[in-house]
Each structure stands twice: as structure tokens, then as C-alpha cells.
Write an enzyme that holds these catalytic residues in place. Structure first.
Site, short mmCIF file in Angstrom:
data_model
loop_
_atom_site.label_atom_id
_atom_site.label_comp_id
_atom_site.label_asym_id
_atom_site.label_seq_id
_atom_site.Cartn_x
_atom_site.Cartn_y
_atom_site.Cartn_z
N SER A 1 -75.06 36.38 2.29
CA SER A 1 -75.26 35.27 1.38
C SER A 1 -74.00 35.03 0.54
O SER A 1 -72.92 34.81 1.08
CB SER A 1 -76.49 35.53 0.52
OG SER A 1 -76.86 34.40 -0.22
N ASP B 1 -83.30 28.49 7.46
CA ASP B 1 -82.92 29.17 6.23
C ASP B 1 -82.83 28.15 5.12
O ASP B 1 -81.91 27.32 5.09
CB ASP B 1 -81.57 29.88 6.43
CG ASP B 1 -81.14 30.71 5.22
OD1 ASP B 1 -81.78 30.59 4.16
OD2 ASP B 1 -80.17 31.46 5.35
N HIS C 1 -83.62 33.99 5.12
CA HIS C 1 -82.29 34.23 4.55
C HIS C 1 -81.86 35.70 4.62
O HIS C 1 -80.76 36.04 4.19
CB HIS C 1 -82.29 33.77 3.10
CG HIS C 1 -80.93 33.65 2.49
ND1 HIS C 1 -79.91 32.91 3.06
CD2 HIS C 1 -80.41 34.19 1.34
CE1 HIS C 1 -78.83 32.99 2.31
NE2 HIS C 1 -79.10 33.77 1.26
#
Length: 277
Positions: A95, A217, A245
Site C-alpha cells: 500500500s 481493490d 487490499h
């Protein structure tokens, strides 16, 4: 022990000589990698850590000014690299750590060999013809929810971003990770994340990188991953079967396979869109 290693709760594992650094995303800690790290211990030296303010880091050293931007977090990465005298590392960022790793590479390129981005986004806010996935009102709502009821927000968001309804224990694990972070620190981290825009920096990245994109996502849509792929030299793009995610938690075997396949491809000198056909 070096004070940086204590500050960031650094763990060094594995039997190999090639160093691989795993960097967790917002609201998590190094424990979020527990489903995949065992697969790397035989062949790699694995470095795990917590950003200051996360996990079991020394939270007394958290500085709201320093960590108001992602550059503050990249300083943690560089500090660890220098404390351990690391070179030619493979950096795996989840991320927001994808862009943190990119920033660190731009600042200290001699330390990096390859980058792996899991669910990355160079900018979360939609901007003209760029689709980051969020409107300004959406982001302000998230800030408000975290500020007013962080625990309630974690309970609501965890199953959504995990996207693995048949395994609710994974959402519970993620929620527990989120709740280990102080709400004020979580708010500061999410603000640094959602206000960031590193699209212009992508062109400064030259080492091989892999974008691992979940097929669905809500935090980092395919449009964001595709943007990175189009605008970054030597970036390879894989859309996984995994959804959500956190594919390193929800689909660890697929995540491990894609990372190892990328690492094994040692002689990348120029872009090849057919690499992962």
C-alpha cells in the site's frame, strides 16, 4: 544493539545472503507479513520492522511534524538501511509503503536492487483524467470517522478492505492490527497517505519494479496500478486473482509466487510487457 533497530523494532531472519525488506502499510505492523515470510527464510535474509508510531516501535520517538508526509517514513527506511549497512536490497512495500520505498530509492539509489509494490497508488484523489479512486469528500469523511471513532471505523472497514468474507478471521486479524495504533497517530498517517501525490516522481525510478494489483481493490483501483505501470521505467504489472487490499494476508500463496517469480528474473534491463503474459 543499534538504537535505530530498537526504535523501529527491527527483526532479522533467514538463512540467505540476498536481503529482502518487507514494509507494512497504514494501520499495520510487521506482523501483517506473517502469512508469507516463512516462504523466504531459506533463501533470503528477511528484514522486518515497524514504522515509528506503529506496532512495537518506540512510540516516544514519534514526531507529528516529521511524519506529516511520507518522506518522514522514508527516513525510517533509510535509517534502517544505514544502521545495517544494507546494499542491493529487494524492497517489498504494501500500500502506502510502495511509494515510501520509491522515495527511499530516489534518495539512496545505491541501496536498492528491486522494488515490489503491493496495492500501490501514487495519488488516491481523483484528478481530472486521473482516477485514484476517491473524491475529496470521500477522503474528508474518512478523516472525520477516524477522528471521531477510530475503533468503530476499524470494525467497519476491515472486512471491506480484506474482501474475504469466507474467512472472517482474517478481517478480525486486520482489525486487531489497526487497533494497536494510537488513533491520533493513525489519523496523522492516513492524512499523510491520502494527501500525497507522487505521480511526478515515478519517472525518477529506474530499477526494476513490480506492481502487484488485486483484481478488486477499493483502496487502490486498477487505474492507479496501471498509471504506475505506464509511467515507470522497468515496471511490470500483474493483476492477481486475489481480491481486496491485503493479498499477502488473504492470498499468501499467490502473493509469494508472484514475488518470487519477479525476483528470479535477474536480467531486466528494459521494459518488457510480455514478461508476465
Amino acid at each position: 544493539m543499534h538504537p535505530i533497530l530498537i526504535r523501529n523494532n527491527v527483526k532479522i531472519l533467514g538463512e540467505g545472503s540476498q536481503v529482502i525488506v518487507f514494509a507494512h502499510g497504514f494501520g499495520c505492523a510487521q506482523s501483517s507479513w506473517k502469512y508469507i515470510t516463512d516462504a523466504f527464510l531459506a533463501d533470503f535474509k528477511v528484514i522486518l520492522f515497524d514504522y515509528v508510531g506503529s506496532g512495537n516501535s518506540d512510540k516516544d520517538q514519534y514526531d507529528y511534524h516529521k511524519y506529516a508526509t511520507l518522506e518522514g517514513y522514508s527516513c525510517d527506511v533509510i535509517d534502517i538501511i544505514e544502521a545495517l549497512a544494507l546494499k542491493d536490497i529487494i524492497f517489498v512495500g504494501h500500500s502506502v509503503s510502495s511509494m515510501i520505498g520509491m522515495i527511499a530509492d530516489i534518495q539512496k539509489p545505491e541501496a536498492f536492487k528491486k522494488l515490489v509494490f503491493i496495492g500501490p497508488s501514487p495519488k488516491y484523489l481523483n484528478d481530472r483524467d486521473y482516477i485514484g479512486g476517491f473524491e475529496a469528500a470521500d477522503i474528508e469523511t474518512i478523516f472525520t470517522q477516524i477522528a471521531e471513532d477510530y475503533v468503530g471505523w476499524t470494525k467497519a472497514i476491515s472486512p471491506v478492505v480484506m474482501s474475504k468474507s469466507e474467512a472472517p478471521e482474517l478481517s478480525d486479524f486486520l482489525q486487531e492490527c489497526f487497533e494497536e495504533t494510537e488513533p491520533s497517530i493513525a489519523l496523522a498517517f492516513v492524512m499523510a497517505t491520502f494527501k500525497s501525490d507522487y505521480r511526478a516522481e515515478l519517472k525518477k525510478l529506474h530499477i526494476p519494479s513490480l506492481t502487484l494489483q488485486s483484481s478488486e481493490d477499493i483502496m487502490a483501483p486498477q487505474s492507479a496500478g496501471e498509471y504506475i505501470h505506464r509511467n515507470t521505467k522497468n515496471n511490470f504489472y500483474v493483476v492477481m486473482k486475489a481480491t481486496g487490499h491485503f493479498p499477502h494476508i488473504s492470498e499468501p500463496e499467490e502473493t509469494i509466487r508472484e514475488i518470487k517469480d519477479f525476483i528470479a528474473y535477474q536480467n531486466v534491463t528494459e521494459r518488457s510487457d510480455e514478461l508476465y503474459a
